[in-house]
Motif scaffolding. Structure first.
Motif, PDB file in Angstrom:
ATOM      1  N   ARG A  10       0.851  -1.194   0.000  1.00  0.00           N
ATOM      2  CA  ARG A  10       0.000   0.000   0.000  1.00  0.00           C
ATOM      3  C   ARG A  10       0.884   1.240   0.000  1.00  0.00           C
ATOM      4  O   ARG A  10       1.825   1.340   0.787  1.00  0.00           O
ATOM      5  CB  ARG A  10      -0.892   0.015   1.234  1.00  0.00           C
ATOM      6  CG  ARG A  10      -1.862  -1.134   1.318  1.00  0.00           C
ATOM      7  CD  ARG A  10      -2.694  -1.097   2.592  1.00  0.00           C
ATOM      8  NE  ARG A  10      -1.966  -1.541   3.769  1.00  0.00           N
ATOM      9  CZ  ARG A  10      -2.519  -1.767   4.963  1.00  0.00           C
ATOM     10  NH1 ARG A  10      -3.820  -1.575   5.122  1.00  0.00           N
ATOM     11  NH2 ARG A  10      -1.803  -2.180   5.973  1.00  0.00           N
ATOM     12  N   LYS A  12       0.969   5.781  -1.053  1.00  0.00           N
ATOM     13  CA  LYS A  12       0.350   7.012  -1.557  1.00  0.00           C
ATOM     14  C   LYS A  12       1.364   8.143  -1.499  1.00  0.00           C
ATOM     15  O   LYS A  12       1.739   8.607  -0.425  1.00  0.00           O
ATOM     16  CB  LYS A  12      -0.881   7.405  -0.745  1.00  0.00           C
ATOM     17  CG  LYS A  12      -1.543   8.692  -1.258  1.00  0.00           C
ATOM     18  CD  LYS A  12      -2.728   9.092  -0.416  1.00  0.00           C
ATOM     19  CE  LYS A  12      -3.429  10.316  -0.989  1.00  0.00           C
ATOM     20  NZ  LYS A  12      -2.590  11.534  -0.945  1.00  0.00           N
ATOM     21  N   VAL A  38      -0.640  -1.086  -4.531  1.00  0.00           N
ATOM     22  CA  VAL A  38      -1.926  -0.396  -4.503  1.00  0.00           C
ATOM     23  C   VAL A  38      -1.667   1.100  -4.370  1.00  0.00           C
ATOM     24  O   VAL A  38      -1.192   1.564  -3.326  1.00  0.00           O
ATOM     25  CB  VAL A  38      -2.808  -0.894  -3.340  1.00  0.00           C
ATOM     26  CG1 VAL A  38      -4.157  -0.173  -3.370  1.00  0.00           C
ATOM     27  CG2 VAL A  38      -3.012  -2.395  -3.421  1.00  0.00           C
ATOM     28  N   ASP A  40      -3.013   4.297  -3.596  1.00  0.00           N
ATOM     29  CA  ASP A  40      -4.208   4.725  -2.873  1.00  0.00           C
ATOM     30  C   ASP A  40      -4.518   6.204  -3.143  1.00  0.00           C
ATOM     31  O   ASP A  40      -4.438   7.054  -2.263  1.00  0.00           O
ATOM     32  CB  ASP A  40      -4.017   4.476  -1.377  1.00  0.00           C
ATOM     33  CG  ASP A  40      -5.297   4.708  -0.590  1.00  0.00           C
ATOM     34  OD1 ASP A  40      -6.378   4.715  -1.200  1.00  0.00           O
ATOM     35  OD2 ASP A  40      -5.208   4.880   0.647  1.00  0.00           O
ATOM     36  N   SER A  65      -6.708   2.613  -6.405  1.00  0.00           N
ATOM     37  CA  SER A  65      -7.965   2.949  -5.754  1.00  0.00           C
ATOM     38  C   SER A  65      -8.477   4.209  -6.444  1.00  0.00           C
ATOM     39  O   SER A  65      -7.685   5.086  -6.788  1.00  0.00           O
ATOM     40  CB  SER A  65      -7.745   3.219  -4.264  1.00  0.00           C
ATOM     41  OG  SER A  65      -7.373   2.031  -3.596  1.00  0.00           O
ATOM     42  N   ARG A  68      -8.484   8.590  -2.658  1.00  0.00           N
ATOM     43  CA  ARG A  68      -7.925   8.285  -1.349  1.00  0.00           C
ATOM     44  C   ARG A  68      -8.996   7.634  -0.479  1.00  0.00           C
ATOM     45  O   ARG A  68      -9.931   8.289  -0.021  1.00  0.00           O
ATOM     46  CB  ARG A  68      -7.395   9.570  -0.699  1.00  0.00           C
ATOM     47  CG  ARG A  68      -6.968   9.426   0.763  1.00  0.00           C
ATOM     48  CD  ARG A  68      -5.758   8.549   0.922  1.00  0.00           C
ATOM     49  NE  ARG A  68      -5.269   8.575   2.298  1.00  0.00           N
ATOM     50  CZ  ARG A  68      -4.393   7.732   2.801  1.00  0.00           C
ATOM     51  NH1 ARG A  68      -3.918   6.758   2.056  1.00  0.00           N
ATOM     52  NH2 ARG A  68      -3.973   7.831   4.046  1.00  0.00           N
ATOM     53  N   THR A  69      -8.892   6.320  -0.297  1.00  0.00           N
ATOM     54  CA  THR A  69      -9.946   5.578   0.399  1.00  0.00           C
ATOM     55  C   THR A  69      -9.500   5.023   1.742  1.00  0.00           C
ATOM     56  O   THR A  69     -10.320   4.526   2.494  1.00  0.00           O
ATOM     57  CB  THR A  69     -10.438   4.419  -0.484  1.00  0.00           C
ATOM     58  OG1 THR A  69      -9.317   3.672  -0.963  1.00  0.00           O
ATOM     59  CG2 THR A  69     -11.223   4.946  -1.676  1.00  0.00           C
ATOM     60  N   ARG A  71      -6.566   2.896   4.494  1.00  0.00           N
ATOM     61  CA  ARG A  71      -5.758   1.696   4.644  1.00  0.00           C
ATOM     62  C   ARG A  71      -6.541   0.415   4.396  1.00  0.00           C
ATOM     63  O   ARG A  71      -6.076  -0.490   3.707  1.00  0.00           O
ATOM     64  CB  ARG A  71      -5.164   1.664   6.057  1.00  0.00           C
ATOM     65  CG  ARG A  71      -4.214   2.784   6.371  1.00  0.00           C
ATOM     66  CD  ARG A  71      -3.995   2.943   7.870  1.00  0.00           C
ATOM     67  NE  ARG A  71      -3.741   1.685   8.517  1.00  0.00           N
ATOM     68  CZ  ARG A  71      -2.559   1.081   8.556  1.00  0.00           C
ATOM     69  NH1 ARG A  71      -1.527   1.648   7.945  1.00  0.00           N
ATOM     70  NH2 ARG A  71      -2.397  -0.066   9.181  1.00  0.00           N
ATOM     71  N   ALA A  74      -7.560  -0.029   0.718  1.00  0.00           N
ATOM     72  CA  ALA A  74      -6.363  -0.295  -0.082  1.00  0.00           C
ATOM     73  C   ALA A  74      -5.898  -1.736   0.088  1.00  0.00           C
ATOM     74  O   ALA A  74      -5.502  -2.393  -0.885  1.00  0.00           O
ATOM     75  CB  ALA A  74      -5.253   0.681   0.298  1.00  0.00           C
TER      76      ALA A  74
END
Length: 304
Positions: A10, A12, A38, A40, A65, A68-69, A71, A74
Motif C-alpha cells: 500500500r 500514496k 496499490v 491509494d 484505488s 484516497r480511500t 488503509r 487499499a
C-alpha cells in the motif's frame, strides 16, 4: 510461472518508501512472488517511475484505488487482485529479513492446519537525514513472545501486517479487512481469523522490521502516530461491537457482573493508594528533621 505469494504494497505519494520497499522485496531469497502495488489515490506517474527503475519491475502490478480511500480499502483492493495461495501486506515503509518469505512459506507448506504464520518482529526507529530516513536504534516488538493466539489478542494486538504471511483462502471464510474502521483493521481481522484457525509463530531471529518515525508528520508519518486517536476510538468500537453481539445472544448478566467486579477492584485500589499515601505522609511527618523541629517549637510555645 504462477506465483506462490502475492505481496500487497500500500502506498500514496511516497516514492522514497516505495522504492525502498521494492528493493527490500528484491533482496528476498524466495522469488516465486508477485508484487501488487496499490496506489491509494496518489500520483500514478510517480508510482510508475519508481516501479520502472526497480530490479523486480517485471513482477510488479499496479492497481489504483479510485480516490484516497484509506488503509482498509487499499488492503482489500490488493488482496482481491491477488492470485497466489499465500498473501502478505508489505506496507511501503516496512522491511524484511532476506529469509522472511523462504522460512514462512516453508512453515505453511509443512503445516497445513495453520491459517498463517507470524514471525518475531523488531522495531526500527528512524530519523530524517538529508533526503532519506535512516535507522537510529532498534527494539524488540513484544520481545520473548512465543506465540500469537486468540486469547492473547483479546488483550492487545501483538502482530503487525509486515510479520504475517497467510493463506488467501481465509478471506473467503472470515471476510476481508473491515472497511468501516480507520485503524486497528489488522487486529480486528486477526481476531476473526484466530477464533476459528490456529496461526503458527516463528520466534528467534526477527524476520520482520516495523519502522517507526515518532517525529514525522504528514506524508512520512506512521499510522500509529498520525492516527493515534483513531486507534483508541476504533479499539473501543471493536470491543463494544463484539460485546453487544454477545449480549444479544446471551443477555447482559455476565457483562454487568464483570463491570461490577471491575468497579469494586478500582475502588479497593483507590482505597489502598489513599492508605499508602497517608502512611507515607505520617512517616515523613514523624521522621523528617524539619517537622520534628516544628513539633518541638510548638511544645515549647505551649509550655511557656
Amino acid at each position: 510461472m504462477q506465483p506462490r505469494v502475492s505481496i500487497v504494497v500500500r502506498t500514496k505519494d511516497r516514492p522514497y518508501f516505495l522504492a525502498r520497499a521494492l528493493t527490500d522485496i528484491a533482496a528476498q531469497s524466495f522469488d516465486e512472488a508477485e508484487v501488487i502495488v496499490v496506489n491509494d489515490g496518489g500520483d500514478r506517474a510517480s508510482v510508475d517511475e519508481v516501479i520502472g527503475a526497480a530490479a523486480i519491475s517485471d513482477r510488479v502490478r499496479v492497481v489504483d484505488s479510485p480516490s484516497r480511500t484509506g488503509r482498509c480499502v487499499a488492503a482489500n483492493v490488493g488482496l482481491r487482485a491477488a492470485v497466489a495461495p499465500f498473501v502478505v501486506l508489505h506496507d511501503d515503509d516496512d522491511l524484511w529479513h532476506p529469509e522472511f518469505l523462504t522460512r514462512t512459506v516453508a512453515n505453511l507448506d509443512a503445516s497445513t492446519d495453520d491459517a498463517g504464520v507470524m514471525v518475531a518482529t523488531e522495531i526500527i526507529y528512524e530519523e530524517r537525514r538529508g533526503n532519506g530516513w535512516h535507522e537510529t536504534s532498534r527494539a524488540p516488538f513484544w520481545g520473548g513472545m512465543d506465540g500469537v493466539t486468540f486469547t492473547s489478542l483479546l488483550e492487545v494486538n501483538r502482530a503487525v501486517p509486515i510479520s504475517f504471511l497467510y493463506r488467501r483462502a481465509v478471506h473467503d471464510e472470515v471476510g476481508y479487512y473491515d472497511e468501516s474502521l480507520d485503524a486497528v483493521e489488522d487486529w480486528e481481522f486477526y481476531l476473526r481469523l484466530t477464533a476459528v484457525h490456529p496461526v503458527a509463530f516463528l520466534g528467534g531471529t526477527p524476520l520482520a522490521y516495523w519502522t517507526q518515525r515518532p517525529q514525522a508528520r504528514g506524508i512520512d508519518a506512521n499510522s500509529m502516530f498520525e492516527l493515534s486517536s483513531e486507534h483508541e476510538r476504533d479499539d473501543l468500537v471493536v470491543r463494544d461491537r463484539a460485546l453487544r453481539a454477545w449480549a444479544q445472544k446471551n443477555g447482559a448478566g455476565l457483562p454487568l457482573y464483570l463491570a461490577m467486579l471491575d468497579r469494586q477492584a478500582e475502588e479497593r485500589l483507590d482505597r489502598g493508594l489513599a492508605r499508602v499515601k497517608q502512611e507515607i505522609l505520617a512517616e515523613v511527618y514523624d521522621r523528617h528533621p524539619f517537622w520534628r523541629r516544628v513539633r518541638r517549637l510548638r511544645r515549647s510555645s505551649s509550655s511557656s
